[in-house]
Design a protein around this motif. Structure first.
Motif, mmCIF file in Angstrom:
data_model
loop_
_atom_site.group_PDB
_atom_site.id
_atom_site.type_symbol
_atom_site.label_atom_id
_atom_site.label_comp_id
_atom_site.label_asym_id
_atom_site.label_seq_id
_atom_site.Cartn_x
_atom_site.Cartn_y
_atom_site.Cartn_z
ATOM 1 N N UNK A 280 39.778 40.027 43.135
ATOM 2 C CA UNK A 280 40.155 41.360 41.891
ATOM 3 C C UNK A 280 38.470 41.570 41.501
ATOM 4 N N UNK A 281 37.440 41.262 42.045
ATOM 5 C CA UNK A 281 35.884 41.379 41.717
ATOM 6 C C UNK A 281 35.480 42.703 42.213
ATOM 7 N N UNK A 282 36.326 43.690 42.946
ATOM 8 C CA UNK A 282 35.861 44.859 43.462
ATOM 9 C C UNK A 282 36.483 46.160 43.010
ATOM 10 N N UNK A 283 35.416 46.951 42.493
ATOM 11 C CA UNK A 283 36.449 48.246 41.818
ATOM 12 C C UNK A 283 37.549 48.774 42.714
ATOM 13 N N UNK A 284 37.572 49.051 44.021
ATOM 14 C CA UNK A 284 38.394 49.507 44.818
ATOM 15 C C UNK A 284 39.551 48.696 44.938
ATOM 16 N N UNK A 285 39.421 47.285 45.062
ATOM 17 C CA UNK A 285 40.626 46.621 44.966
ATOM 18 C C UNK A 285 41.274 46.631 43.772
ATOM 19 N N UNK A 286 40.386 46.615 42.448
ATOM 20 C CA UNK A 286 41.274 46.771 41.146
ATOM 21 C C UNK A 286 42.114 47.881 41.354
ATOM 22 N N UNK A 287 41.307 49.314 41.710
ATOM 23 C CA UNK A 287 42.030 50.475 41.763
ATOM 24 C C UNK A 287 43.418 50.264 42.536
ATOM 25 N N UNK A 288 43.359 49.435 43.670
ATOM 26 C CA UNK A 288 44.507 49.313 44.596
ATOM 27 C C UNK A 288 45.608 48.685 43.768
ATOM 28 N N UNK A 289 45.226 47.610 43.079
ATOM 29 C CA UNK A 289 46.067 46.795 42.209
ATOM 30 C C UNK A 289 46.767 47.453 41.293
ATOM 31 N N UNK A 290 46.088 48.275 40.447
ATOM 32 C CA UNK A 290 46.372 49.415 39.836
ATOM 33 C C UNK A 290 47.621 50.346 39.958
ATOM 34 N N UNK A 291 47.067 50.889 41.296
ATOM 35 C CA UNK A 291 47.984 51.679 41.914
ATOM 36 C C UNK A 291 49.441 51.126 42.167
ATOM 37 N N UNK A 292 49.248 49.933 42.561
ATOM 38 C CA UNK A 292 50.712 49.200 43.039
ATOM 39 C C UNK A 292 51.251 48.720 41.921
ATOM 40 N N UNK A 293 50.764 48.753 40.655
ATOM 41 C CA UNK A 293 51.544 48.532 39.404
ATOM 42 C C UNK A 293 52.677 49.494 39.288
#
Lengths: 112, 112
Positions: free
Chosen positions: B34-47
DNA sequence: ATGATGTTTGAACATATATTCATGAATATT
DNA sequence: AATATTCATGAATATATGTTCAAACATCAT
């Protein structure tokens, strides 16, 4: 299957899915602070209460310099705070939020 | 001041302070995901629910390849799971634990 | 089959990161 | 004063990481 209305994760999910780039970057920064084993162990050690640098260096069996560098990272991200007492600089978790986040991570690890 | 008995963080702190190196490494791995902005945005999108790769690429305005690479990282760490439907591969959060961890991070960011 | 679409993979490059060593600053002790 | 202790900092290096590009793979339509 309509992707837009599909929401199996619960009611709070909607707000989480709107994360602007700035927030994403800040989130990533926080998680990055905990993305190193040494820093994880530092946070864990500080869960038991405040410690000064050389105590942490002893406990983790690492050089004082290495510990200091990592504490600096944690300090810059407001995960820990420090105060000076004479020659010693004591570090502590910045607030309970850090502990909760950390504990949640532990939960996840033990859950897999 | 006795450092050993000093415990201002609460009762759960003691167990957290004993984190062996292996556990620390695994914890760090999770947080690193979760330490990368892209991955954070991916997780957020998948929420908001499951999405296939090209949908995520569109939403984040990034190349499909880049998204696929990041999803692989998230997949390897069991933060997301995927299943194939024809040509599409749909990704979703692996479980609610991920959402809770993510939400806790959001709390921390908004709290500072 | 052929071609189009969706996804994954590998390699190469640039950047970021952790670690070590050397040094400097501040405080305490003698 | 002189010395020792504690911590912070900067430079150098090795390693890790993200990104991009090209190619490969799988699925579907014609």
């Amino acid at each position: 299957m309509s992707a837009d209305t599909d929401n199996p994760q619960g009611s709070c999910a909607l707000s989480l899915s709107f994360v602007d780039e700035h927030t994403a970057a800040r989130l990533a920064e926080i998680f990055k602070a905990l993305s190193d084993p040494t820093r994880v162990r530092l946070i864990a050690a500080l869960c038991a209460g405040e410690r000064c640098v050389h105590e942490l260096a002893e406990q983790l069996e690492m050089s004082q310099s290495a510990i200091s560098h990592q504490l600096r990272t944690l300090r810059q991200l407001r995960l820990v705070r420090s105060h000076k007492e004479g020659r010693h600089v004591y570090y502590a978790l910045d607030d309970d939020h850090v502990l909760t986040l950390f504990a949640q991570g532990m939960d996840h690890v033990q859950h897999i």
